[in-house]
Design a protein around this motif. Sequence first.
Motif, PDB file in Angstrom:
ATOM      1  N   TRP A   1       2.707  -4.824  10.346  1.00  7.58           N
ATOM      2  CA  TRP A   1       3.190  -4.209   9.109  1.00  7.58           C
ATOM      3  C   TRP A   1       3.278  -2.688   9.191  1.00  7.58           C
ATOM      4  O   TRP A   1       3.683  -2.038   8.228  1.00  7.58           O
ATOM      5  N   CYS A   2       2.875  -2.105  10.305  1.00  7.72           N
ATOM      6  CA  CYS A   2       2.883  -0.649  10.441  1.00  7.72           C
ATOM      7  C   CYS A   2       4.299  -0.099  10.231  1.00  7.72           C
ATOM      8  O   CYS A   2       5.280  -0.658  10.730  1.00  7.72           O
ATOM      9  N   GLU A   3       4.407   1.005   9.495  1.00 13.44           N
ATOM     10  CA  GLU A   3       5.704   1.612   9.204  1.00 13.44           C
ATOM     11  C   GLU A   3       6.166   2.559  10.306  1.00 13.44           C
ATOM     12  O   GLU A   3       7.327   2.973  10.336  1.00 13.44           O
ATOM     13  N   GLN A   4       5.265   2.913  11.216  1.00 13.49           N
ATOM     14  CA  GLN A   4       5.611   3.773  12.347  1.00 13.49           C
ATOM     15  C   GLN A   4       5.003   3.181  13.626  1.00 13.49           C
ATOM     16  O   GLN A   4       4.196   3.818  14.304  1.00 13.49           O
ATOM     17  N   PRO A   5       5.376   1.952  13.975  1.00 16.37           N
ATOM     18  CA  PRO A   5       4.726   1.270  15.104  1.00 16.37           C
ATOM     19  C   PRO A   5       5.171   1.830  16.452  1.00 16.37           C
ATOM     20  O   PRO A   5       6.222   2.459  16.570  1.00 16.37           O
ATOM     21  N   ASP A   6       4.351   1.586  17.459  1.00 17.82           N
ATOM     22  CA  ASP A   6       4.737   1.886  18.834  1.00 17.82           C
ATOM     23  C   ASP A   6       4.331   0.702  19.698  1.00 17.82           C
ATOM     24  O   ASP A   6       3.866  -0.322  19.197  1.00 17.82           O
TER      25      ASP A   6
ATOM     26  N   CYS B   1       0.137   5.581   8.557  1.00 19.76           N
ATOM     27  CA  CYS B   1       1.155   5.331   7.533  1.00 19.76           C
ATOM     28  C   CYS B   1       0.510   4.677   6.310  1.00 19.76           C
ATOM     29  O   CYS B   1      -0.629   4.195   6.374  1.00 19.76           O
ATOM     30  N   PRO B   2       1.205   4.648   5.163  1.00 23.24           N
ATOM     31  CA  PRO B   2       0.625   4.047   3.955  1.00 23.24           C
ATOM     32  C   PRO B   2       0.135   2.618   4.152  1.00 23.24           C
ATOM     33  O   PRO B   2      -0.926   2.244   3.644  1.00 23.24           O
TER      34      PRO B   2
ATOM     35  N   HIS C   1      -4.636  -3.552   0.631  1.00 20.15           N
ATOM     36  CA  HIS C   1      -3.222  -3.922   0.719  1.00 20.15           C
ATOM     37  C   HIS C   1      -2.983  -5.139  -0.176  1.00 20.15           C
ATOM     38  O   HIS C   1      -3.677  -6.151  -0.056  1.00 20.15           O
ATOM     39  N   PRO C   2      -2.010  -5.064  -1.092  1.00 19.81           N
ATOM     40  CA  PRO C   2      -1.832  -6.153  -2.062  1.00 19.81           C
ATOM     41  C   PRO C   2      -1.324  -7.456  -1.459  1.00 19.81           C
ATOM     42  O   PRO C   2      -1.400  -8.497  -2.114  1.00 19.81           O
TER      43      PRO C   2
ATOM     44  N   SER D   1       6.644  -5.739  -0.642  1.00 20.09           N
ATOM     45  CA  SER D   1       7.026  -4.703   0.326  1.00 20.09           C
ATOM     46  C   SER D   1       7.350  -5.310   1.683  1.00 20.09           C
ATOM     47  O   SER D   1       8.364  -4.977   2.283  1.00 20.09           O
ATOM     48  N   THR D   2       6.526  -6.214   2.168  1.00 17.59           N
ATOM     49  CA  THR D   2       6.807  -6.834   3.464  1.00 17.59           C
ATOM     50  C   THR D   2       7.597  -8.125   3.316  1.00 17.59           C
ATOM     51  O   THR D   2       8.123  -8.642   4.288  1.00 17.59           O
ATOM     52  N   GLY D   3       7.662  -8.668   2.103  1.00  9.30           N
ATOM     53  CA  GLY D   3       8.353  -9.934   1.914  1.00  9.30           C
ATOM     54  C   GLY D   3       7.507 -11.133   2.264  1.00  9.30           C
ATOM     55  O   GLY D   3       7.991 -12.260   2.255  1.00  9.30           O
TER      56      GLY D   3
END
Length: 318
Positions: free
Chosen positions: A51-56, A64-65, A75-76, A106-108
């Motif tokens: 779920w990371c918004e800036q993954p590597d 990230c948030p 996390h909801p 947010s993630t679906g």
Amino acid sequence: MRFKDLIGNAGLRKSLLTAFRAGRTHSTYLFLGKDGIGKWTTARALVAAAWCEQPDENGDCGQCPSCVKLAQDVHPELRLVDATERIIKIDQIRELTEWLWLKGFSTGRRILLVDAAERMNPQSQNCFLKTLEEPPPGAVIILISANPGALLPTIRSRCQKVRFLPPTHAEVMPLLVAGGFHAEAGQALLQAADGSIRTLLRLLEDKQYFAFRREVVRRLAEPGDFFETGKWFAEQKEVLPEVFTLISSLLHDLMGLPYGSQPAAVDPEERTALTALAQRLHGRRMLEVLDEFVELRKRSATNCNLQLCFERFLLALV
């Protein structure tokens, strides 16, 4: 713990992360393996990396948030059922089922992690079965268990099984070197931890463990007064699993001596004691000791006189 810092099962973890990031997940997983080898930690780190918004390529960014919310357990779209409660009751399963049917925003998707899933009583498992048979769209359920035989066959059959293995010596060696241990001492500690990373970390932090270990080895090598030594072992009832794991690893090492292997020892004093013990045990003697040890473990699980049981085992060592 960050995904890149996890120990062991590297290939397995990489495959899971690839599937989660690509959205090719199963609806229900069952993470299997002995206690303390990283199943729960991996599951949590896997969600963060997916779920990371800036993954590597190493996993999550940790900043990230999404990563911050997951690190703070707020996390909801993730629910955690850790191993703090002795039983997972049916009311809790009903509440979790209702939550799973809510739509993620947010993630679906929504992910539920259940540690020590065997804590579900039969009523809870039967209640949960309907959800596993017809899971909500986008929901992922990860059950974690060191005792899957306690789960209903119908529960197990509806899960994608993922088997975790204990870490190898090479995989934990960087951790041991950082703690100031050489290769042989590290191997001895890993055996004492019975492959459990959690136990290994606890041993590394326990300043009294090494004195306790030396005392166990000394009393096995030189029982002396059987009454007194048997009494001492019986008084270790609170840490009996650790005592049995240590004795088991020592006997395993001693069995390899005729084939050129050497017992793993944490220091020269322990090596001397083990060498003395090995000189007394060979061939049929070793088999007799192993039989007595098996009987000792069996009797310890019953309402036996633990001191007498240890005295009988000690007699086999001399």
